[in-house]
Design a protein around this motif. Structure first.
Motif, PDB file in Angstrom:
ATOM      1  N   PRO A 149       0.851  -1.203   0.000  1.00  0.00           N
ATOM      2  CA  PRO A 149       0.000   0.000   0.000  1.00  0.00           C
ATOM      3  C   PRO A 149       0.887   1.253   0.000  1.00  0.00           C
ATOM      4  O   PRO A 149       1.844   1.331   0.761  1.00  0.00           O
ATOM      5  N   ASP A 150       0.576   2.202  -0.869  1.00  0.00           N
ATOM      6  CA  ASP A 150       1.450   3.367  -0.932  1.00  0.00           C
ATOM      7  C   ASP A 150       0.701   4.675  -0.697  1.00  0.00           C
ATOM      8  O   ASP A 150       1.275   5.744  -0.720  1.00  0.00           O
ATOM      9  N   ASP A 151      -0.611   4.571  -0.468  1.00  0.00           N
ATOM     10  CA  ASP A 151      -1.337   5.841  -0.356  1.00  0.00           C
ATOM     11  C   ASP A 151      -1.726   6.185   1.076  1.00  0.00           C
ATOM     12  O   ASP A 151      -2.219   7.259   1.351  1.00  0.00           O
ATOM     13  N   ILE A 152      -1.432   5.261   1.995  1.00  0.00           N
ATOM     14  CA  ILE A 152      -1.933   5.454   3.359  1.00  0.00           C
ATOM     15  C   ILE A 152      -1.286   6.676   4.037  1.00  0.00           C
ATOM     16  O   ILE A 152      -1.923   7.386   4.810  1.00  0.00           O
ATOM     17  N   LEU A 153      -0.031   6.953   3.678  1.00  0.00           N
ATOM     18  CA  LEU A 153       0.674   8.061   4.313  1.00  0.00           C
ATOM     19  C   LEU A 153       0.173   9.415   3.807  1.00  0.00           C
ATOM     20  O   LEU A 153       0.470  10.451   4.396  1.00  0.00           O
ATOM     21  N   ASN A 154      -0.563   9.408   2.719  1.00  0.00           N
ATOM     22  CA  ASN A 154      -1.078  10.669   2.186  1.00  0.00           C
ATOM     23  C   ASN A 154      -2.328  11.149   2.912  1.00  0.00           C
ATOM     24  O   ASN A 154      -2.793  12.259   2.694  1.00  0.00           O
ATOM     25  N   GLY A 188       4.867  12.472  12.505  1.00  0.00           N
ATOM     26  CA  GLY A 188       5.766  11.435  11.991  1.00  0.00           C
ATOM     27  C   GLY A 188       5.435  10.034  12.481  1.00  0.00           C
ATOM     28  O   GLY A 188       6.149   9.076  12.196  1.00  0.00           O
ATOM     29  N   LYS A 189       4.351   9.915  13.256  1.00  0.00           N
ATOM     30  CA  LYS A 189       3.946   8.584  13.739  1.00  0.00           C
ATOM     31  C   LYS A 189       2.592   8.234  13.137  1.00  0.00           C
ATOM     32  O   LYS A 189       1.768   9.121  12.879  1.00  0.00           O
ATOM     33  N   MET A 190       2.381   6.963  12.990  1.00  0.00           N
ATOM     34  CA  MET A 190       1.079   6.559  12.481  1.00  0.00           C
ATOM     35  C   MET A 190       0.083   6.560  13.629  1.00  0.00           C
ATOM     36  O   MET A 190       0.375   6.090  14.736  1.00  0.00           O
ATOM     37  N   THR A 191      -1.100   7.117  13.384  1.00  0.00           N
ATOM     38  CA  THR A 191      -2.121   7.166  14.438  1.00  0.00           C
ATOM     39  C   THR A 191      -2.761   5.788  14.589  1.00  0.00           C
ATOM     40  O   THR A 191      -2.573   4.908  13.746  1.00  0.00           O
ATOM     41  N   ALA A 192      -3.532   5.652  15.690  1.00  0.00           N
ATOM     42  CA  ALA A 192      -4.189   4.365  15.935  1.00  0.00           C
ATOM     43  C   ALA A 192      -5.111   4.023  14.770  1.00  0.00           C
ATOM     44  O   ALA A 192      -5.182   2.861  14.323  1.00  0.00           O
ATOM     45  N   ALA A 193      -5.795   5.047  14.237  1.00  0.00           N
ATOM     46  CA  ALA A 193      -6.709   4.813  13.111  1.00  0.00           C
ATOM     47  C   ALA A 193      -5.928   4.351  11.884  1.00  0.00           C
ATOM     48  O   ALA A 193      -6.357   3.441  11.167  1.00  0.00           O
ATOM     49  N   GLY A 194      -4.783   4.995  11.675  1.00  0.00           N
ATOM     50  CA  GLY A 194      -3.945   4.635  10.538  1.00  0.00           C
ATOM     51  C   GLY A 194      -3.454   3.207  10.651  1.00  0.00           C
ATOM     52  O   GLY A 194      -3.454   2.445   9.684  1.00  0.00           O
ATOM     53  N   LEU A 195      -3.051   2.867  11.855  1.00  0.00           N
ATOM     54  CA  LEU A 195      -2.523   1.529  12.098  1.00  0.00           C
ATOM     55  C   LEU A 195      -3.603   0.469  11.849  1.00  0.00           C
ATOM     56  O   LEU A 195      -3.342  -0.576  11.240  1.00  0.00           O
ATOM     57  N   MET A 196      -4.804   0.801  12.302  1.00  0.00           N
ATOM     58  CA  MET A 196      -5.906  -0.142  12.118  1.00  0.00           C
ATOM     59  C   MET A 196      -6.176  -0.349  10.621  1.00  0.00           C
ATOM     60  O   MET A 196      -6.366  -1.472  10.157  1.00  0.00           O
ATOM     61  N   GLN A 197      -6.196   0.775   9.925  1.00  0.00           N
ATOM     62  CA  GLN A 197      -6.433   0.729   8.484  1.00  0.00           C
ATOM     63  C   GLN A 197      -5.354  -0.099   7.781  1.00  0.00           C
ATOM     64  O   GLN A 197      -5.615  -0.940   6.944  1.00  0.00           O
ATOM     65  N   LEU A 198      -4.113   0.167   8.178  1.00  0.00           N
ATOM     66  CA  LEU A 198      -2.987  -0.513   7.536  1.00  0.00           C
ATOM     67  C   LEU A 198      -3.032  -2.026   7.804  1.00  0.00           C
ATOM     68  O   LEU A 198      -2.761  -2.840   6.919  1.00  0.00           O
ATOM     69  N   LYS A 199      -3.392  -2.364   9.040  1.00  0.00           N
ATOM     70  CA  LYS A 199      -3.461  -3.791   9.380  1.00  0.00           C
ATOM     71  C   LYS A 199      -4.525  -4.498   8.562  1.00  0.00           C
ATOM     72  O   LYS A 199      -4.371  -5.654   8.171  1.00  0.00           O
ATOM     73  N   GLN A 200      -5.599  -3.753   8.327  1.00  0.00           N
ATOM     74  CA  GLN A 200      -6.671  -4.330   7.513  1.00  0.00           C
ATOM     75  C   GLN A 200      -6.215  -4.512   6.065  1.00  0.00           C
ATOM     76  O   GLN A 200      -6.504  -5.518   5.430  1.00  0.00           O
ATOM     77  N   THR A 201      -5.465  -3.498   5.594  1.00  0.00           N
ATOM     78  CA  THR A 201      -4.994  -3.537   4.207  1.00  0.00           C
ATOM     79  C   THR A 201      -3.933  -4.600   4.017  1.00  0.00           C
ATOM     80  O   THR A 201      -3.794  -5.178   2.949  1.00  0.00           O
ATOM     81  N   MET A 202      -3.118  -4.799   5.071  1.00  0.00           N
ATOM     82  CA  MET A 202      -1.991  -5.721   4.954  1.00  0.00           C
ATOM     83  C   MET A 202      -2.072  -6.873   5.941  1.00  0.00           C
ATOM     84  O   MET A 202      -1.218  -7.004   6.823  1.00  0.00           O
ATOM     85  N   PRO A 203      -3.058  -7.741   5.785  1.00  0.00           N
ATOM     86  CA  PRO A 203      -3.142  -8.870   6.726  1.00  0.00           C
ATOM     87  C   PRO A 203      -1.937  -9.801   6.595  1.00  0.00           C
ATOM     88  O   PRO A 203      -1.677 -10.626   7.466  1.00  0.00           O
ATOM     89  N   HIS A 204      -1.187  -9.616   5.513  1.00  0.00           N
ATOM     90  CA  HIS A 204      -0.040 -10.492   5.266  1.00  0.00           C
ATOM     91  C   HIS A 204       1.238 -10.017   5.956  1.00  0.00           C
ATOM     92  O   HIS A 204       2.258 -10.672   5.861  1.00  0.00           O
TER      93      HIS A 204
END
Lengths: 157, 128
Positions: free
Chosen positions: B66-71, B79-95
């Motif tokens: 995924p390359d758009d999450i940081l935008n 400079g840190k990922m928020t809890a919401a961001g982390l949740m989203q990323l985990k969903q996007t990248m279950p692998h």
């Protein structure tokens, strides 16, 4: 200075395959330095020749709307030296093209005989490198460059 | 017959050796693509292309890497990922394995999520 390392297109199948010819001549300045008394075509310029052949093929596939940048030379292999008087043929085939990038495989022949391979990855840079912005004008396929294409008779689209 | 995880790893290794010009013994499951194997941004496109070809699968853009999450400004703070961001990323990248990243979600460390194992997990799930 014109940085053009192909003389003409011999074949051009839109979106699929192109064959360009380069005649090597001792009138090319650099051959006198590479090497003095023993002129051979630098491998880097054969990679450039293939990049131009494949790059134009890739650009034309999207009507020159994309900025097509050489991102990676995936493989380059040449079997022998190329000397003045030789004729090089660059045959580029698009293996895949999508919004972000294009992949080409290329075969190089010298005087009709296979002598090398150059595979290239091109980036459509507006679709890549998230966040970075590039000038709106297409600085790869400029008007000057397109006028060159007319001499190759491939601007008819 | 479905590919075993070992088969997938062996083929992923081949892909990475070809795409990145690294030695076979450098490619282990823990190796990070950018840090350990020296991948640059264009290499990710190349890797995706080769994986598609090797395994006969289709990898939609942004699914493996995924390359758009940081935008998204909601997902990054100081400079840190928020809890919401982390949740989203985990969903996007279950692998991906988030153990280290969760401890310090510095966005500069996000590339460390892209390991050889991440790819193997992704492909193994895809071809299963």
């Amino acid at each position: 200075m014109r940085w053009i390392w192909i003389d003409r297109f011999a074949e051009f199948e839109s979106g699929r395959r192109a064959v360009a010819i380069k005649n090597v001549s001792l009138a090319e300045e650099h051959l006198h330095d590479h090497f003095p008394g023993y002129p051979v075509v630098p491998a880097s310029l054969m990679i450039e020749g293939m990049a131009q052949t494949a790059g134009i093929l890739v650009g034309e596939a999207r009507n020159f709307a994309e900025k097509v940048i050489l991102a990676k030379v995936q493989r380059a292999r040449f079997e022998h030296e190329v000397r003045p008087g030789d004729q090089l043929t660059y045959e580029a085939t698009i293996e895949r093209i999508d919004d972000a990038a294009a992949y080409t495989v290329g075969r190089v022949c010298c005087n009709g005989k296979p002598m090398g391979e150059v595979d290239i990855v091109f980036s459509h840079i507006d679709q890549n490198l998230s966040g970075l912005e590039f000038p709106e004008e297409n600085f790869v396929f400029t008007e000057d460059f397109k006028s060159l294409l007319r001499t190759y008779h491939i601007d008819h689209r | 017959m479905p590919l075993s995880r070992e088969d997938v790893f062996a083929k992923v290794k081949e892909v990475l050796v070809d795409a990145l010009g690294v030695d076979e013994d450098e490619v282990n499951e823990k190796a990070t693509l950018t840090g350990d194997l020296g991948a640059e941004s264009i290499d990710f496109l190349d890797i995706v292309f080769r994986l598609e070809k090797t395994f006969g699968i289709k990898i939609p853009r942004g699914e493996l890497f995924p390359d758009d999450i940081l935008n998204n400004p909601e997902y990054v703070e100081n400079g840190k990922m928020t809890a919401a961001g982390l949740m989203q990323l985990k969903q996007t990248m279950p692998h991906a394995d988030f153990t280290d990243f969760e401890r310090d979600p510095d966005v500069g460390k996000m590339p460390n999520l892209f390991t050889v194992k991440t790819i193997v997990n992704y492909v193994a799930a895809k071809v299963a």
